[in-house]
Design a protein around this motif. Structure first.
Motif, short mmCIF file in Angstrom:
data_model
loop_
_atom_site.label_atom_id
_atom_site.label_comp_id
_atom_site.label_asym_id
_atom_site.label_seq_id
_atom_site.Cartn_x
_atom_site.Cartn_y
_atom_site.Cartn_z
N GLY A 358 0.76 -1.38 0.08
CA GLY A 358 -0.14 0.28 -0.22
C GLY A 358 1.02 1.65 -0.07
N ALA A 359 0.27 2.53 0.12
CA ALA A 359 1.00 3.56 -0.11
C ALA A 359 1.34 3.63 0.88
N ASP A 360 0.93 4.08 2.64
CA ASP A 360 2.38 3.94 3.30
C ASP A 360 3.69 3.29 3.53
N HIS A 361 3.28 2.18 2.33
CA HIS A 361 5.29 1.25 3.04
C HIS A 361 5.85 1.52 1.87
N SER A 362 6.00 3.46 1.22
CA SER A 362 7.19 3.45 0.29
C SER A 362 8.30 3.49 0.85
N GLY A 363 8.31 3.94 2.26
CA GLY A 363 9.87 3.44 3.22
C GLY A 363 10.66 2.35 3.06
N TYR A 364 9.23 1.57 2.70
CA TYR A 364 10.18 0.29 2.44
C TYR A 364 10.78 -0.19 1.54
N ILE A 365 11.12 0.23 0.73
CA ILE A 365 11.75 0.21 -0.60
C ILE A 365 12.75 -0.31 -0.52
N LYS A 366 13.67 0.50 -0.38
CA LYS A 366 15.40 0.47 -0.05
C LYS A 366 15.59 -0.16 0.39
N ARG A 367 15.16 -0.44 1.82
CA ARG A 367 15.51 -1.53 3.24
C ARG A 367 15.48 -2.75 2.60
N MET A 368 14.44 -3.23 2.05
CA MET A 368 13.81 -4.71 1.67
C MET A 368 14.64 -4.69 0.25
N GLU A 369 15.26 -3.80 -0.88
CA GLU A 369 15.99 -4.52 -1.72
C GLU A 369 17.40 -4.95 -1.39
N ALA A 370 18.10 -3.61 -0.14
CA ALA A 370 19.09 -3.83 0.24
C ALA A 370 19.17 -4.93 1.14
N LEU A 371 18.13 -6.25 2.02
CA LEU A 371 18.43 -7.05 2.44
C LEU A 371 18.30 -8.08 1.51
N ALA A 372 17.69 -7.95 0.91
CA ALA A 372 17.73 -9.39 -0.06
C ALA A 372 18.12 -9.07 -1.13
N LYS A 373 19.76 -8.40 -0.95
CA LYS A 373 20.87 -8.13 -1.61
C LYS A 373 21.81 -9.07 -0.91
#
Length: 586
Positions: A358-373
């Motif tokens: 949802g729209a309130d989760h935009s702050g998750y993008i960088k941390r989750m991408e970093a985590l998967a990497k």
């Protein structure tokens, strides 16, 4: 699968080999950016090729000079009737009618499998979507993510990916305690106690009334005699089960069915064994350290607790700030559960992870991408799609909140009022990261201004043509073999234009899959329907262009083949969206 754009891309690469173009540095030419696409302006031709501009700098020549050399070779191609060098070095092609007639025959061979591809090569993809807290019924805010995630998963599967549709159950947070206390009140109410008004902070919706009644039936007054923690634990278990059953029913109304429901509790089980293991794994890979964090931006220094913590070194893998994993009381942060969840998905063999949030989760993008990497060592990809808000209107007026839910309009209410298909189509008729206005009146009106009606009406029209043909031509066979055998009779510009639009479908599917943009399919289906209706209207004005020509059975077969192909693609595309391709409009 016939993708004419991929076909001509290969032809261009062979021409480059024939011309013996050489890179200035002596290395191999990079042909990966060569693109064959439909031109933006149909008057420019059938295909636009950028090869000369991609290659010019590599070979040290003027782009138009390279384009002229490529054009000269293309003129030898038997399928090509016109070649033009345009602008800075585009090569525009026109193809002959025979090429398009052969494409139609191929489409009829593949039927509703037309457009299916193997570009996914069996890569395992996990698409997680909806994942709402199990604290009540689905509301309209969940609707968009449900449709976007489900349609994307369908498109990925159709393009050769091995897809799993997953729902993450947030059943380990503070909200579950609130849910249990809310259900406890309804349990007492069912026993005949006067509970008064629902206190602020608890869930007020009457959807918990049946849960309370079921608890009363199962336990009588026994739960009130148990220690509070034990009673609330039992109530939480029963209530989560009831809420998940409701959620599954609500999603099924929308034709959304997940294959995996993953419980967050699993990560916290056995003294958080999964979380501890995931952090140990990150530590061994050098991504965890003890340290302090600067205060968040905008926060005064006196409000900041400066202390040493266990941190994920996420700035090394693309994040803006390192992330805490363990709280000061020794418990794990919410992000620590994310670490374990990502590791669990990777351990299940997924190559690509997609989250629809949802729209309130935009702050998750960088941390989750970093985590998967970090967890995968860069081997897996992670994509987060953000769905912006949906605003409900009825004839332009905002829709009021639901009585049943207490605070929002439920998904079930919207489906029951307008139907599944308008919701699924219209939730895709705008890109997911743009706000969407959903008007109950507009999505049910029968007009060209209502995209879902317009597309489904095209499907119904294709079937009405066949009914008309059977009425007028009796026992004449309309099998695919006889329809495609007559394709060579199609020469009208409107007929060829329809085939060209159909020929775009495989490329459209591949691009929607690779870009993770299912809205492209909804736009394409509207364009196809518009092209079909436009040609139908030409037949209204000119009887020679009508699909059924009683005095010319062969031409009728050719035109019915075109109608069948349109029907096949509409059926295929609507199925991927999750909507019906009707045979008649009721």
């Amino acid at each position: 699968m016939m993708n004419i754009f991929a076909d001509f891309n290969e032809r261009i690469k062979k021409i480059v080999e024939t011309l013996e173009l050489k890179a200035q540095d002596g290395g191999a030419l990079d042909l990966s950016r060569i693109a064959v696409e439909p031109p933006r302006d149909a008057s420019h031709g059938d295909l636009a090729i950028n090869a000369a501009m991609v290659l010019a700098k590599q070979v040290g020549e003027n782009p138009r000079a390279v384009a002229e050399r490529i054009a000269a070779e293309l003129k030898r191609d038997a399928d090509v009737v016109g070649v033009e060098v345009a602008g800075p070095g585009f090569v525009n092609l026109r193809l002959n009618d025979g090429f398009w007639q052969a494409r139609l025959a191929g489409i009829l061979d593949e039927a509703t499998d037309y457009g299916r591809s193997e570009i996914g090569a069996g890569r395992k993809v996990n698409v997680e979507y909806v994942s709402a807290n199990p604290t009540g019924p689905m509301h309209v805010g969940h609707c968009r993510g449900a449709v976007v995630g489900d349609a994307l998963a369908n498109i990925l599967a159709f393009s050769g990916h091995d897809v799993t549709k997953e729902y993450y159950i947030n059943d380990a947070g503070v909200q579950i305690g609130v849910l249990a206390r809310s259900a406890l009140l309804r349990y007492r109410e069912a026993l005949g106690d006067d509970i008064g008004e629902i206190p602020a902070g608890l869930y007020p919706g009457d959807y918990l009334v049946p849960v309370g009644q079921a608890l009363a039936k199962e336990f009588g007054r026994d739960l009130l005699q148990k220690p509070e923690d034990e009673a609330l634990g039992l109530i939480a278990d029963r209530t989560i089960d009831a809420m998940l059953a409701m959620i599954r029913e609500d999603l099924a109304l929308l034709n959304v069915n997940h294959e995996v429901f993953f419980s967050e509790r699993k990560l916290h089980a056995d003294n958080a064994k999964a979380i501890r293991s995931a952090i140990t794994d990150l530590t061994l890979k050098g991504h965890v350290y003890k340290g302090t964090l600067p205060p968040p931006k905008g926060q005064k220094d006196e409000d900041w607790e400066d202390r040493e913590q266990t941190l994920f070194r996420s700035t090394d893998v693309g994040d803006d700030i390192d992330r805490p994993l363990v709280k000061s009381d020794g418990s794990y942060t919410y992000f620590a559960a994310d670490v374990a969840y990502i590791k669990d998905k990777l351990d299940r063999g997924f190559n690509d992870l997609i989250f629809v949030l949802g729209a309130d989760h935009s702050g998750y993008i960088k941390r989750m991408e970093a985590l998967a990497k970090a967890v995968s060592g860069g081997a897996a990809s992670l994509t987060i799609l953000i769905c912006q808000l949906v605003k409900l209107y009825r004839d332009g007026e905002p829709v009021r909140m639901s009585k049943r839910a207490g605070e929002f309009v439920t998904l079930r209410e919207v489906v029951e009022e307008v139907g599944r298909d308008p919701i699924r189509f219209m939730m895709l008729y705008r890109k997911n990261d743009a706000p969407l206005d959903f008007d109950f009146a507009k999505v049910t009106e029968q007009s060209k201004d209502n995209p879902v009606f317009y597309v489904q009406y095209a499907s119904a029209r294709t079937h009405s043509v066949f009914r008309q043909a059977r009425e007028q031509l009796g026992d004449l066979p309309f099998d695919r073999a006889s329809l495609k055998a007559a394709a060579g009779r199609l020469t009208d510009e409107g007929e060829i234009a329809l085939i060209k639009k159909l020929a775009e479908y495989p490329r459209l599917i591949e691009s929607a899959a690779l870009a993770h943009e299912p809205h492209r399919l909804a736009f394409y289906l509207y364009d196809l329907a518009s092209t079909f209706h436009g040609h139908w209207n030409r037949g209204t004005d000119n009887v020679d262009l009508r699909f059924v020509k009683v005095n010319d059975p062969q031409l009728t077969h050719a035109r019915l083949g075109l109608v069948q192909a349109v029907s096949d693609v509409l059926t295929s595309g609507l199925a991927l969206i999750g909507a019906e391709a009707p045979t008649e409009m009721r």
